[in-house]
Design an enzyme around this catalytic site. Sequence first.
Site, short mmCIF file in Angstrom:
data_model
loop_
_atom_site.label_atom_id
_atom_site.label_comp_id
_atom_site.label_asym_id
_atom_site.label_seq_id
_atom_site.Cartn_x
_atom_site.Cartn_y
_atom_site.Cartn_z
N THR A 1 -2.95 0.45 -6.55
CA THR A 1 -4.48 1.21 -6.80
C THR A 1 -3.62 2.50 -7.10
OG1 THR A 1 -5.86 -0.55 -5.06
CG2 THR A 1 -6.61 1.50 -6.14
N THR B 1 -1.73 -0.52 -1.20
CA THR B 1 -2.51 -0.29 0.13
C THR B 1 -2.28 -1.94 1.10
OG1 THR B 1 -4.61 -0.39 -0.36
CG2 THR B 1 -3.48 1.68 0.20
N ASP B 2 -2.28 -2.92 0.01
CA ASP B 2 -2.63 -4.17 1.47
C ASP B 2 -1.14 -4.81 1.86
OD1 ASP B 2 -4.84 -4.17 -0.32
OD2 ASP B 2 -4.40 -5.53 -2.01
N SER C 1 0.67 -5.28 -5.03
CA SER C 1 0.87 -4.81 -3.68
C SER C 1 0.98 -6.85 -3.29
CB SER C 1 0.51 -4.18 -2.64
OG SER C 1 -0.60 -4.50 -1.66
#
Length: 339
Positions: free
Chosen positions: A13, A90-91, A57
Amino acid sequence: MRSHVVVVSTGGTIATRHDPEKNGDVPVVSGADLVAAVPALHGIGEVEVVEFANIPSAQMTPGIMGRLCGVIESIRSRGDVDGVVVTHGTDTLEETAFFLDLCLAPGKPVCFTGAMRSADHPAPDGPHNLLCAVKCAASRALRGYGVLVVLNGEIHAARYVTKMHTSNVTAFASPFWGPAGHVDEGVILARPPLVRGAPFSPEKFAECVPILKAYTGMDAILPDALAAIRPDGLVLEGFGRGNFPPGIVAPLKRLLDKGVPVVAATRVPVGRTAGIYAADGGGAHLQSLGVLQSGFLNSQKARLLLMLALGDSRDARALADCFKEIEVLPEQSASVFIA
Ligand code: ASP
């Protein structure tokens, strides 16, 4: 001498903008542009950029993590480099950070960061996160901490951190241990580093280690279906302390009899698994069958540890030791320091 930090960009992101044709956000911003958007970085030192990838990710794999590890290893070995920042979606950030933490010797800081808001958001969090991560990567005081995750003014050990919120900028936390430190207006405050075990090789890991989540009323159908794919190992995500419905015991025994190592984790976000309950499928019962405990590791981290540990040895005692060692406590100290 001015510090020298290398930013390795992988996407996520932090690097996304809205694409009206696709009607969604896509990672298109290069690492160079991420850095160029934060002029304050030059107050910290020289910032070099390595464009490793630009992917969401969810597309990260253990194979890519292994290659990233090699790239970072060679950057860190350069005499002119003080530390490395990895920008990442971030996932699955916690997984890549943990994989690298298991494979890299502690040394110059490796700081993961990302963003919850896109680069074209009216109030993006990426620039501040990048600034804090570069500050930490440049810090001599953070050498020996292992891989760190720096977001929203907090510094987390890769071993403990997890994503706790799908959208809020305070998305990351270390639920069991709390953060390793803070970045407060450019000042780093941190606890003493953790004691760490021997690193694994990033190229040697077992490929097929699925995670199976337990649910009430679960029977043998899914565990038996899993056995058909001949897994190298299995992580079970159970209830509470790592307890499971009795229906999984028979298929589990069949897997264990074939020598497939099984680790019990929990769906509860905070706390450790432990062999407490003796009922069929309870933690103590599974432990007596040879199931390992993930401790405070969540299922996705337990899976990565099992994959890397299996790449090293299939010996049951060696595997059990890996899961014990990961829980080694930080050195006792009440002190904090300011760098
Ligand atoms: N939502 C994700 C992020 O925050 C997307 C990804 O993980 O790539 O970066």
